[in-house]
Design a protein around this motif. Structure first.
Motif, mmCIF file in Angstrom:
data_model
loop_
_atom_site.group_PDB
_atom_site.id
_atom_site.type_symbol
_atom_site.label_atom_id
_atom_site.label_comp_id
_atom_site.label_asym_id
_atom_site.label_seq_id
_atom_site.Cartn_x
_atom_site.Cartn_y
_atom_site.Cartn_z
ATOM 1 N N CYS A 130 0.824 -1.215 0.000
ATOM 2 C CA CYS A 130 0.000 0.000 0.000
ATOM 3 C C CYS A 130 0.857 1.263 0.000
ATOM 4 O O CYS A 130 0.591 2.204 -0.749
ATOM 5 N N ASP A 131 1.892 1.289 0.827
ATOM 6 C CA ASP A 131 2.772 2.454 0.931
ATOM 7 C C ASP A 131 3.610 2.632 -0.327
ATOM 8 O O ASP A 131 3.767 3.742 -0.837
ATOM 9 N N MET A 132 4.142 1.549 -0.838
ATOM 10 C CA MET A 132 5.101 1.629 -1.934
ATOM 11 C C MET A 132 4.475 1.590 -3.324
ATOM 12 O O MET A 132 5.196 1.530 -4.325
ATOM 13 N N THR A 133 3.153 1.641 -3.395
ATOM 14 C CA THR A 133 2.487 1.797 -4.688
ATOM 15 C C THR A 133 1.622 3.066 -4.685
ATOM 16 O O THR A 133 0.699 3.193 -5.482
ATOM 17 N N THR A 134 1.966 3.993 -3.783
ATOM 18 C CA THR A 134 1.240 5.250 -3.656
ATOM 19 C C THR A 134 2.222 6.415 -3.735
ATOM 20 O O THR A 134 3.217 6.434 -3.025
ATOM 21 N N THR A 135 1.918 7.384 -4.581
ATOM 22 C CA THR A 135 2.776 8.559 -4.748
ATOM 23 C C THR A 135 2.657 9.483 -3.529
ATOM 24 O O THR A 135 1.732 9.353 -2.729
#
Length: 187
Positions: A130-135
């Motif tokens: 979730c964190d690493m696929t969000t700008t």
């Protein structure tokens, strides 16, 4: 856990981030939206994932930044001021391979002793996803683009740059495991 913890997490994160750090709040909201989508692979743990996603960056709030290391500051705040659920606090403390960054900052023992890693691989991976696929602005991205963006923002030689380069293979692997779990879900 469930809707009540998610609602509480949203109110708390909004209070700490929305005015002080609007861009961080936008990222947080995007991460929480991803968590709602990913929750289908977690069953009863979907609520704790959404709450952790919503609170993962709360330690950036200026009034909470005691060590300057947001996973540790956020987890302490949740534990000490709110008596939050231990699993939730440990997820926030260790999100996105924070232990590697803690090592770069000389805080590894402190983080590991206060907030041991959860032995729940899919839940931990889901928060990384979730964190690493969000700008930074809350939009969707790939983990490769996110790592490149972080490196570009902080620079290769910075603490964050060194950490993200070390963590990148683990981040990509975690994202891949979650993508595989999502693909295996019946439609």
């Amino acid at each position: 856990m469930g809707y009540l913890i998610e609602e509480w997490a949203t109110r708390l994160a909004a209070a700490e981030l929305s005015t002080a750090l609007p861009r961080r709040w936008a990222h947080t909201q995007g991460v929480a939206h991803r968590a709602v989508e990913v929750g289908q692979v977690l069953g009863q743990d979907a609520g704790v994932l959404v709450a952790a996603a919503t609170l993962h960056d709360i330690g950036y709030a200026p009034r909470l930044a005691m060590t300057g290391f947001h996973p540790l500051d956020g987890a302490r705040f949740l534990r000490d001021e709110h008596g939050a659920d231990e699993r939730l606090v440990r997820l926030v403390a260790n999100h996105s391979f924070a232990l590697l960054e803690a090592e770069e900052r000389g805080l590894r023992e402190e983080l590991a002793s206060e907030f041991p890693l959860l032995e729940e691989p899919l839940l931990v991976d889901a928060l990384v996803y979730c964190d690493m696929t969000t700008t930074p602005n809350g939009g969707r991205t790939t983990s490769e683009e996110r790592v490149a963006e972080i490196l570009g923002r902080y620079g290769d030689a910075s603490v964050v740059g060194r950490f993200i380069r070390r963590a990148a293979p683990e981040i990509f692997a975690a994202v891949g495991r979650v993508e595989a779990a999502l693909a295996a879900q019946p439609r």
